[in-house]
Design a protein around this motif. Structure first.
Motif, PDB file in Angstrom:
ATOM      1  N   GLU A   1       0.857  -1.182   0.000  1.00 45.44           N
ATOM      2  CA  GLU A   1       0.000   0.000   0.000  1.00 45.44           C
ATOM      3  C   GLU A   1       0.894   1.234   0.000  1.00 45.44           C
ATOM      4  N   ARG A   2       0.418   2.252  -0.663  1.00 46.01           N
ATOM      5  CA  ARG A   2       1.208   3.478  -0.797  1.00 46.01           C
ATOM      6  C   ARG A   2       1.640   4.028   0.572  1.00 46.01           C
ATOM      7  N   THR A   3       0.751   3.849   1.563  1.00 51.20           N
ATOM      8  CA  THR A   3       1.035   4.412   2.883  1.00 51.20           C
ATOM      9  C   THR A   3       2.251   3.749   3.525  1.00 51.20           C
ATOM     10  N   VAL A   4       2.452   2.447   3.219  1.00 48.11           N
ATOM     11  CA  VAL A   4       3.588   1.740   3.803  1.00 48.11           C
ATOM     12  C   VAL A   4       4.902   2.276   3.229  1.00 48.11           C
ATOM     13  N   PHE A   5       4.832   2.730   2.001  1.00 48.79           N
ATOM     14  CA  PHE A   5       6.034   3.244   1.333  1.00 48.79           C
ATOM     15  C   PHE A   5       6.229   4.741   1.592  1.00 48.79           C
ATOM     16  N   ARG A   6       5.510   5.270   2.599  1.00 50.15           N
ATOM     17  CA  ARG A   6       5.533   6.736   2.756  1.00 50.15           C
ATOM     18  C   ARG A   6       6.889   7.253   3.226  1.00 50.15           C
ATOM     19  N   THR A   7       7.670   6.428   3.986  1.00 50.84           N
ATOM     20  CA  THR A   7       8.999   6.909   4.374  1.00 50.84           C
ATOM     21  C   THR A   7      10.060   5.972   3.794  1.00 50.84           C
ATOM     22  N   PRO A   8      11.236   6.520   3.462  1.00 47.72           N
ATOM     23  CA  PRO A   8      12.300   5.667   2.901  1.00 47.72           C
ATOM     24  C   PRO A   8      12.700   4.547   3.865  1.00 47.72           C
ATOM     25  N   HIS A   9      12.644   4.837   5.170  1.00 52.37           N
ATOM     26  CA  HIS A   9      13.062   3.823   6.151  1.00 52.37           C
ATOM     27  C   HIS A   9      12.129   2.619   6.143  1.00 52.37           C
ATOM     28  N   LEU A  10      10.816   2.920   6.063  1.00 49.72           N
ATOM     29  CA  LEU A  10       9.834   1.828   6.030  1.00 49.72           C
ATOM     30  C   LEU A  10       9.984   1.019   4.738  1.00 49.72           C
TER      31      LEU A  10
ATOM     32  N   PRO B   1       5.237  -3.538 -11.908  1.00 49.18           N
ATOM     33  CA  PRO B   1       3.897  -3.170 -12.410  1.00 49.18           C
ATOM     34  C   PRO B   1       3.243  -2.072 -11.576  1.00 49.18           C
ATOM     35  N   LEU B   2       3.557  -2.034 -10.285  1.00 47.26           N
ATOM     36  CA  LEU B   2       2.973  -0.989  -9.423  1.00 47.26           C
ATOM     37  C   LEU B   2       3.540   0.376  -9.783  1.00 47.26           C
ATOM     38  N   ALA B   3       4.821   0.389 -10.157  1.00 47.78           N
ATOM     39  CA  ALA B   3       5.421   1.646 -10.622  1.00 47.78           C
ATOM     40  C   ALA B   3       4.806   2.026 -11.957  1.00 47.78           C
ATOM     41  N   GLY B   4       4.641   1.030 -12.834  1.00 43.89           N
ATOM     42  CA  GLY B   4       4.037   1.277 -14.147  1.00 43.89           C
ATOM     43  C   GLY B   4       2.648   1.878 -14.014  1.00 43.89           C
ATOM     44  N   ALA B   5       1.890   1.355 -13.055  1.00 43.31           N
ATOM     45  CA  ALA B   5       0.517   1.836 -12.858  1.00 43.31           C
ATOM     46  C   ALA B   5       0.482   3.176 -12.117  1.00 43.31           C
ATOM     47  N   GLY B   6       1.642   3.645 -11.697  1.00 40.05           N
ATOM     48  CA  GLY B   6       1.690   4.944 -11.004  1.00 40.05           C
ATOM     49  C   GLY B   6       1.311   4.844  -9.540  1.00 40.05           C
ATOM     50  N   ILE B   7       1.234   3.619  -9.007  1.00 45.81           N
ATOM     51  CA  ILE B   7       0.853   3.449  -7.599  1.00 45.81           C
ATOM     52  C   ILE B   7       2.052   3.770  -6.697  1.00 45.81           C
ATOM     53  N   LEU B   8       3.219   3.318  -7.096  1.00 45.33           N
ATOM     54  CA  LEU B   8       4.442   3.646  -6.343  1.00 45.33           C
ATOM     55  C   LEU B   8       5.340   4.512  -7.219  1.00 45.33           C
ATOM     56  N   THR B   9       6.037   5.449  -6.563  1.00 44.19           N
ATOM     57  CA  THR B   9       6.917   6.338  -7.327  1.00 44.19           C
ATOM     58  C   THR B   9       8.352   5.803  -7.297  1.00 44.19           C
ATOM     59  N   LEU B  10       9.176   6.351  -8.170  1.00 46.73           N
ATOM     60  CA  LEU B  10      10.581   5.952  -8.231  1.00 46.73           C
ATOM     61  C   LEU B  10      11.267   6.195  -6.886  1.00 46.73           C
ATOM     62  N   GLY B  11      10.929   7.328  -6.269  1.00 50.88           N
ATOM     63  CA  GLY B  11      11.509   7.672  -4.969  1.00 50.88           C
ATOM     64  C   GLY B  11      11.127   6.693  -3.875  1.00 50.88           C
ATOM     65  N   GLN B  12       9.969   6.069  -4.013  1.00 52.90           N
ATOM     66  CA  GLN B  12       9.541   5.080  -3.014  1.00 52.90           C
ATOM     67  C   GLN B  12      10.181   3.724  -3.283  1.00 52.90           C
ATOM     68  N   ILE B  13      10.396   3.421  -4.554  1.00 53.10           N
ATOM     69  CA  ILE B  13      10.941   2.110  -4.922  1.00 53.10           C
ATOM     70  C   ILE B  13      12.453   2.027  -4.653  1.00 53.10           C
ATOM     71  N   TYR B  14      13.128   3.151  -4.813  1.00 48.39           N
ATOM     72  CA  TYR B  14      14.597   3.173  -4.658  1.00 48.39           C
ATOM     73  C   TYR B  14      15.048   2.596  -3.304  1.00 48.39           C
ATOM     74  N   PRO B  15      14.569   3.130  -2.155  1.00 51.43           N
ATOM     75  CA  PRO B  15      15.026   2.546  -0.881  1.00 51.43           C
ATOM     76  C   PRO B  15      14.596   1.085  -0.698  1.00 51.43           C
ATOM     77  N   TYR B  16      13.454   0.742  -1.305  1.00 54.27           N
ATOM     78  CA  TYR B  16      12.967  -0.639  -1.208  1.00 54.27           C
ATOM     79  C   TYR B  16      13.957  -1.609  -1.888  1.00 54.27           C
TER      80      TYR B  16
ATOM     81  N   LYS C   1      -5.994  -0.594  -4.851  1.00 49.66           N
ATOM     82  CA  LYS C   1      -5.828  -1.787  -4.021  1.00 49.66           C
ATOM     83  C   LYS C   1      -5.939  -3.064  -4.849  1.00 49.66           C
ATOM     84  N   VAL C   2      -6.893  -3.093  -5.784  1.00 49.75           N
ATOM     85  CA  VAL C   2      -7.056  -4.290  -6.626  1.00 49.75           C
ATOM     86  C   VAL C   2      -5.807  -4.482  -7.489  1.00 49.75           C
ATOM     87  N   MET C   3      -5.342  -3.392  -8.077  1.00 50.07           N
ATOM     88  CA  MET C   3      -4.138  -3.459  -8.927  1.00 50.07           C
ATOM     89  C   MET C   3      -2.947  -3.969  -8.113  1.00 50.07           C
TER      90      MET C   3
END
Lengths: 371, 226
Positions: free
Chosen positions: A231-240, A264-279, B69-71
């Motif tokens: 969920e986007r909220t979980v990725f809200r901080t780089p530490h998380l 695919p989540l980045a592709g769909a715009g759900i997660l941003t590059l800045g959120q994926i990088y620390p992950y 959420k579904v995606m």
């Protein structure tokens, strides 16, 4: 089948596959014991050039698409007589090679321009981080063997010193099966060399299959309840996001899977590059657990095997410290990933050329040149 | 941080969360409908008990949230929940449209602030309004319990109990059969009847998701050849 029974079967399956994975590591080491230490070192001579080792690591891992497979085999080889110094560049190369999988996943989005741009940037940020880490740390390792020294120091703490024979409980459980399989596979052949090759080939097959299916089972168990973590909220901080990368990758034992899932989540715009990088940085750390597990089953040279497994962890930790501690460098992987994604949407051949050149062509040519 | 991670691990997966949100959306739609109808038919001004526009924004926000959420769920957990996810994506479109029509009724109420007088159509219109209200409750229950028979009953009676009655009113008004209504009341009534039919049609689409396979959502149930 009810869910409890299914869960029990999955746990039993994972335990059985883990056992065979550890057996295969023991077999790799045992195969080199068959031919004697001097011949083993001669065989490993091909990788004694650090640059060659680095490109072998990239190429082999790109082929099997699993750094865990490469690093576990290297741990087995170290247990069989390869030096830690020779092994570390291969481990560094494996770190780069493993990022090919999520880049391949991103190509699946190529039909939709904006989606592909986001997905490709999200996948290549992992590549660029690993490439920069190697560019910065490989010369230092080449001249100082700092990773070997740090890792041997830490391994010494766990094994009570370099020269003391280390007996892990895992080894006690694994040893009888290794002995039985080595005896069974050696018996049809007279030549020690052929016996070693037979054991090594079967060990490689067992290792590959055990890791593959262990990952499949673990993915089923871990990812079944994991969608909430993305969920986007979980990725809200780089530490998380970083903690998520470590936790999920250690649980699934495959950074290829955990870094591919977010594409695919980045592709769909759900997660941003800045959120994926620390992950992805967290995934780099989480994936090192497999080699550490493998080291526990090393039949000989357990200290060296644990050292090289820890070198994988230390390399990634040092990479994160060096790159993220210096603000101008911190954002370079993201900028390069965005630049490459912009190029890739304009020229559709770019992603294919990038994959072929970086992961296969250049390593293959340089293995030939530097051997 | 670890407590947060453990809480996420223990919580329902995203698809379940998304389904629960869709039920909340439907509940909001129901409230919007009741309020919009009250303002148009019972109140002599356009004052609202609840801010329907805010509720509609909430429905729209839920729709985006459900899609995300579904995606995410399908990307992370693989294809085994794909059908459920795709049905839900289709469902929330219908739910969001219902919200839009409720807002349209509110717009009518504000453009026609006096209580809508519909002469001899009053009885038929009240029956339709009550039927739609009842259908909200039955649709929510059928979806929550995945009750095939309840959903089938909604699909079977939709045309007869709502669709046809609404069409009859509109036909009368457009063909000029009805002459005892002012142009303002007639126009409002025609639009209102059309909106009620659309709301009911979207509720019917939702009911089909309990009965039909994905590719037949929004269509009649296919009769078995055997």
């Amino acid at each position: 089948m009810n869910s409890t029974l299914r869960r029990v079967l999955v746990i039993l399956g994972v335990v059985a596959l883990l056992y065979f994975f550890l057996v295969s590591i023991g077999m790799v080491g045992a195969s080199f014991k068959l031919v004697g230490k001097s011949l083993a070192q001669e065989i490993f001579g091909f990788a004694s050039q650090p640059l060659t080792g680095l490109f072998i690591g990239i190429f082999a891992t790109s082929l099997v698409q699993s750094s865990s497979t490469t690093t576990s085999i290297v741990v087995g080889l170290v247990a069989g007589g390869m030096s830690v110094e020779t092994a570390i560049p291969i481990i560094m190369g494996a770190n780069i090679g493993t990022s090919v999988t999520n880049t391949l996943v991103s190509v699946g989005h190529i039909g939709r321009t904006n989606e592909f741009k986001r997905a490709f940037a999200a996948s290549t940020v992992h590549d660029f981080f690993n490439l920069i880490a190697v560019l910065l740390l490989f010369p230092l390792q080449y001249f100082t063997n700092f990773l070997g020294k740090i890792s041997q120091f830490i391994a010494g703490i766990f094994t009570s010193g370099a020269d003391i024979h280390f007996t892990s409980p895992v080894k006690v459980v694994v040893k009888p099966m290794v002995g039985m399989l080595v005896k069974l596979l050696s018996s049809p052949f007279d030549s020690k060399g052929v016996q070693a090759i037979a054991v090594l080939v079967v060990a490689g097959i067992i290792l590959f299959l055990a890791l593959k299916y262990m990952t499949v089972l673990l993915r089923g168990v871990v990812m079944q309840n994991a969608s909430g973590f993305f969920e986007r909220t979980v990725f809200r901080t780089p530490h998380l996001a970083f903690a998520m990368g470590v936790f999920l990758t250690a649980a699934v034992q495959s950074s290829s899977i955990t870094t591919s899932v977010v594409v695919p989540l980045a592709g769909a715009g759900i997660l941003t590059l800045g959120q994926i990088y620390p992950y992805t940085l967290g995934a780099n750390i989480g994936t090192t657990i497999t080699a550490i597990l493998a080291a526990l089953a090393a039949p000989e040279n357990a200290f060296a095997a644990l050292s090289v497994a820890l070198a994988h962890l230390n390399f990634n930790v040092c990479g994160i410290i060096v790159i993220t501690a210096i603000p101008p460098i911190r954002t370079v992987p993201m900028k390069l990933a965005e630049f490459m994604a912009n190029q890739a949407v304009v020229r559709k051949w770019v992603p294919f050329a990038y994959i072929v050149v970086v992961f296969f062509l250049v390593p293959l040519i340089l293995i030939y040149v530097t051997r | 941080m670890w407590r947060e991670l453990i809480n996420i691990w223990k919580s329902h997966n995203l698809l379940e969360q998304a389904w629960n949100e869709s039920f909340e959306m439907l509940e909001i739609d129901r409230r919007m409908y009741l309020e919009a109808v009250r303002v148009l038919r019972e109140a002599d001004d356009a004052a609202l008990n609840e801010d329907i526009r805010q509720l509609d924004k909430k429905v729209n926000k839920y729709e985006r949230d459900v899609r995300r959420k579904v995606m995410t769920h399908c990307a992370v957990e693989g294809a085994h929940d794909l059908t459920s996810g795709m049905i839900l994506i289709s469902l929330v479109i219908d739910i969001e449209r219902v919200g839009d029509y409720c807002k349209n009724i509110l717009d009518l109420a504000q453009m026609h602030p006096k209580t809508l007088k519909v002469s001899h159509y009053d009885k038929a219109l009240t029956l339709i309004e009550n039927e739609v209200k009842e259908r909200f409750n039955r649709t929510i229950e059928a979806l929550k319990n995945q009750d095939v028979e309840a959903a089938r009953s909604l699909m079977r009676t939709y045309k007869q109990e709502v669709g046809r009655e609404c069409d009859k009113i509109v036909e009368d008004l457009v063909s000029g059969t009805c002459v005892d209504l002012s142009s303002a009341d007639a126009t409002t009534l025609a639009l209102y009847a059309r909106y009620l039919k659309r709301i009911s049609a979207h509720l019917n689409n939702m009911a089909t998701s309990v009965v039909n396979p994905f590719h037949r959502l929004g269509f009649k149930e296919k009769e078995s050849k055997n």
